[in-house]
Design a protein around this motif. Sequence first.
Motif, PDB file in Angstrom:
ATOM      1  N   SER A 120       5.114  12.388 -14.398  1.00  0.00           N
ATOM      2  CA  SER A 120       5.580  12.193 -13.025  1.00  0.00           C
ATOM      3  C   SER A 120       4.489  11.656 -12.108  1.00  0.00           C
ATOM      4  O   SER A 120       4.707  11.495 -10.911  1.00  0.00           O
ATOM      5  N   LEU A 121       3.322  11.357 -12.667  1.00  0.00           N
ATOM      6  CA  LEU A 121       2.195  10.861 -11.885  1.00  0.00           C
ATOM      7  C   LEU A 121       1.804   9.453 -12.319  1.00  0.00           C
ATOM      8  O   LEU A 121       1.987   9.076 -13.473  1.00  0.00           O
ATOM      9  N   SER A 122       1.281   8.679 -11.370  1.00  0.00           N
ATOM     10  CA  SER A 122       0.594   7.442 -11.718  1.00  0.00           C
ATOM     11  C   SER A 122      -0.798   7.828 -12.203  1.00  0.00           C
ATOM     12  O   SER A 122      -1.313   8.896 -11.842  1.00  0.00           O
ATOM     13  N   LYS A 148       4.188   5.668 -13.380  1.00  0.00           N
ATOM     14  CA  LYS A 148       4.941   6.893 -13.665  1.00  0.00           C
ATOM     15  C   LYS A 148       6.043   6.639 -14.696  1.00  0.00           C
ATOM     16  O   LYS A 148       6.532   5.515 -14.835  1.00  0.00           O
ATOM     17  N   TYR A 149       6.435   7.683 -15.388  1.00  0.00           N
ATOM     18  CA  TYR A 149       7.576   7.685 -16.293  1.00  0.00           C
ATOM     19  C   TYR A 149       7.620   6.449 -17.207  1.00  0.00           C
ATOM     20  O   TYR A 149       8.551   5.635 -17.138  1.00  0.00           O
ATOM     21  N   PRO A 150       6.619   6.277 -18.057  1.00  0.00           N
ATOM     22  CA  PRO A 150       6.610   5.121 -18.962  1.00  0.00           C
ATOM     23  C   PRO A 150       7.794   5.158 -19.923  1.00  0.00           C
ATOM     24  O   PRO A 150       8.273   6.234 -20.316  1.00  0.00           O
ATOM     25  N   LEU A 151       8.271   3.986 -20.315  1.00  0.00           N
ATOM     26  CA  LEU A 151       9.457   3.889 -21.158  1.00  0.00           C
ATOM     27  C   LEU A 151       9.252   4.541 -22.520  1.00  0.00           C
ATOM     28  O   LEU A 151      10.196   5.072 -23.112  1.00  0.00           O
ATOM     29  N   LEU A 153       0.851  -1.186   0.000  1.00  0.00           N
ATOM     30  CA  LEU A 153       0.000   0.000   0.000  1.00  0.00           C
ATOM     31  C   LEU A 153       0.885   1.233   0.000  1.00  0.00           C
ATOM     32  O   LEU A 153       1.867   1.302   0.747  1.00  0.00           O
ATOM     33  N   THR A 154       0.546   2.205  -0.855  1.00  0.00           N
ATOM     34  CA  THR A 154       1.295   3.454  -0.893  1.00  0.00           C
ATOM     35  C   THR A 154       0.344   4.621  -0.657  1.00  0.00           C
ATOM     36  O   THR A 154      -0.841   4.553  -0.991  1.00  0.00           O
ATOM     37  N   THR A 155       0.869   5.671  -0.071  1.00  0.00           N
ATOM     38  CA  THR A 155       0.086   6.874   0.152  1.00  0.00           C
ATOM     39  C   THR A 155       0.645   8.014  -0.694  1.00  0.00           C
ATOM     40  O   THR A 155       1.822   8.029  -1.047  1.00  0.00           O
ATOM     41  N   GLY A 156      -0.220   8.946  -1.015  1.00  0.00           N
ATOM     42  CA  GLY A 156       0.174  10.098  -1.811  1.00  0.00           C
ATOM     43  C   GLY A 156      -0.971  11.082  -1.859  1.00  0.00           C
ATOM     44  O   GLY A 156      -1.810  11.110  -0.950  1.00  0.00           O
ATOM     45  N   GLU A 157      -1.016  11.864  -2.926  1.00  0.00           N
ATOM     46  CA  GLU A 157      -2.094  12.827  -3.068  1.00  0.00           C
ATOM     47  C   GLU A 157      -2.457  12.986  -4.537  1.00  0.00           C
ATOM     48  O   GLU A 157      -1.683  12.624  -5.429  1.00  0.00           O
ATOM     49  N   ILE A 158      -3.637  13.500  -4.760  1.00  0.00           N
ATOM     50  CA  ILE A 158      -4.088  13.753  -6.120  1.00  0.00           C
ATOM     51  C   ILE A 158      -3.263  14.894  -6.701  1.00  0.00           C
ATOM     52  O   ILE A 158      -3.149  15.960  -6.108  1.00  0.00           O
ATOM     53  N   GLY A 159      -2.677  14.651  -7.869  1.00  0.00           N
ATOM     54  CA  GLY A 159      -1.859  15.662  -8.504  1.00  0.00           C
ATOM     55  C   GLY A 159      -2.525  16.327  -9.685  1.00  0.00           C
ATOM     56  O   GLY A 159      -2.170  17.443 -10.063  1.00  0.00           O
ATOM     57  N   MET A 160      -3.517  15.648 -10.276  1.00  0.00           N
ATOM     58  CA  MET A 160      -4.178  16.189 -11.455  1.00  0.00           C
ATOM     59  C   MET A 160      -5.479  15.436 -11.707  1.00  0.00           C
ATOM     60  O   MET A 160      -5.545  14.224 -11.543  1.00  0.00           O
ATOM     61  N   TYR A 161      -6.517  16.179 -12.036  1.00  0.00           N
ATOM     62  CA  TYR A 161      -7.764  15.565 -12.500  1.00  0.00           C
ATOM     63  C   TYR A 161      -8.013  16.168 -13.877  1.00  0.00           C
ATOM     64  O   TYR A 161      -8.552  17.257 -14.013  1.00  0.00           O
ATOM     65  N   SER A 162      -7.577  15.456 -14.905  1.00  0.00           N
ATOM     66  CA  SER A 162      -7.576  15.997 -16.258  1.00  0.00           C
ATOM     67  C   SER A 162      -8.995  16.229 -16.759  1.00  0.00           C
ATOM     68  O   SER A 162      -9.865  15.365 -16.633  1.00  0.00           O
ATOM     69  N   LEU A 187      -7.331  10.388 -13.752  1.00  0.00           N
ATOM     70  CA  LEU A 187      -6.910  10.832 -12.429  1.00  0.00           C
ATOM     71  C   LEU A 187      -5.427  10.552 -12.226  1.00  0.00           C
ATOM     72  O   LEU A 187      -4.990   9.396 -12.229  1.00  0.00           O
ATOM     73  N   GLY A 188      -4.636  11.623 -12.059  1.00  0.00           N
ATOM     74  CA  GLY A 188      -3.217  11.482 -11.786  1.00  0.00           C
ATOM     75  C   GLY A 188      -2.937  11.653 -10.305  1.00  0.00           C
ATOM     76  O   GLY A 188      -3.487  12.541  -9.660  1.00  0.00           O
ATOM     77  N   TYR A 189      -2.062  10.820  -9.747  1.00  0.00           N
ATOM     78  CA  TYR A 189      -1.781  10.871  -8.315  1.00  0.00           C
ATOM     79  C   TYR A 189      -0.319  10.534  -8.080  1.00  0.00           C
ATOM     80  O   TYR A 189       0.343   9.903  -8.908  1.00  0.00           O
ATOM     81  N   THR A 190       0.214  10.966  -6.945  1.00  0.00           N
ATOM     82  CA  THR A 190       1.653  10.901  -6.696  1.00  0.00           C
ATOM     83  C   THR A 190       2.116   9.556  -6.148  1.00  0.00           C
ATOM     84  O   THR A 190       3.329   9.331  -6.043  1.00  0.00           O
ATOM     85  N   ASN A 191       1.206   8.665  -5.798  1.00  0.00           N
ATOM     86  CA  ASN A 191       1.582   7.366  -5.237  1.00  0.00           C
ATOM     87  C   ASN A 191       2.478   6.598  -6.198  1.00  0.00           C
ATOM     88  O   ASN A 191       2.294   6.647  -7.412  1.00  0.00           O
ATOM     89  N   ASP A 192       3.440   5.869  -5.647  1.00  0.00           N
ATOM     90  CA  ASP A 192       4.282   4.989  -6.457  1.00  0.00           C
ATOM     91  C   ASP A 192       3.554   3.665  -6.690  1.00  0.00           C
ATOM     92  O   ASP A 192       3.165   2.980  -5.737  1.00  0.00           O
ATOM     93  N   ILE A 193       3.371   3.325  -7.954  1.00  0.00           N
ATOM     94  CA  ILE A 193       2.691   2.099  -8.332  1.00  0.00           C
ATOM     95  C   ILE A 193       3.663   1.213  -9.102  1.00  0.00           C
ATOM     96  O   ILE A 193       4.419   1.702  -9.939  1.00  0.00           O
TER      97      ILE A 193
END
Length: 316
Positions: A302-304, A275-278, A226-235, A245-251
């Motif tokens: 930079s967001l999941s 995040k950061y797809p190849l 489980l990871t915690t983070g915050e909402i970074g963007m709601y496009s 929905l973009g969020y800062t959690n590491d997935i």
Amino acid sequence: MRTTRRSRQACKAFDLWHPRTVTLLIFSRTKLVICPSPKFRSLPRRHRLAVAIAGLCVAIAWPSVTLEDGSIASPGAVGRCADPVAESIAESLSDGQVREIARQVTVRIFSDLGAGSGAIVDRDGDTYTVLTNDHVLDNEENPAYAVMTADGERYDAERLDSTDFGDLDVAVVQFRSDRPYPVVEWGDTRAISVGDRVYASGFPNWYFSDDSLTSTRDWGTKAYRLTTGEIGMYSARSLERGYQLGYTNDIQNGMSGGPVLDASGRLIAINGRLKYPLLGIDVFKFEDGTQPSVELFQQMESLSWAIPSCRIRERF
């Protein structure tokens, strides 16, 4: 009307009028915020009313803009889907309570090609329905699946094709058990805002340690994360397959299909993109086939990314 620091920042982004008669009308946390200029206050009352009404009309139709915090802000609820069922007032929960909800409703889904995650969203007698990603179940040659619940039990599962999710990267499986597993509550995505705390859970397929890579397929519940983070963007514009929905959690790989919960332990989205797809910017395409600008892409990568639950409930 009282304005918050975020509202004042947003006021700077929505300058809808000539500087001499600036009146800013925006929606902050789904509430209308009016930011009149000193010149506006000096106008006759009838003129102020006309300007305010006109400003509201513009605000409703005005296209989305990118704010300094990286979010795509739209006046009102432009770009957001409406939850089909009104939710009750969310109960305030502790961090520990939300973590426990996430642990109990998150499952792992196995196929002969790999594994992913899911969330228990319904129970009918001894039949449980699990929400996940379509790409987790992408196994046409042998569509046989197993679900591992929070207590480590494994059940045979089958994909339910009676629900049409269209182009969304969403699918459901069902399994049967006489054990009482919790069902996650649906959240209200209209109430969430950039900066809100979110919890994302699932089962990573790999464990990294000392430059080595170990499969977690046989780890049982020890693979849970489980990871915690915050909402970074709601496009305001959805990416392909419903990701909005973009969020800062590491997935990590394997957590696709797992739940994204709000601070009240309610389901607001499902995981799906890391995040950061190849492939870089080529991965980021909107539903109409266009791509974001380089500047916007740099914010998005930079967001999941997850699919909001309200888009799923529209077709569930």
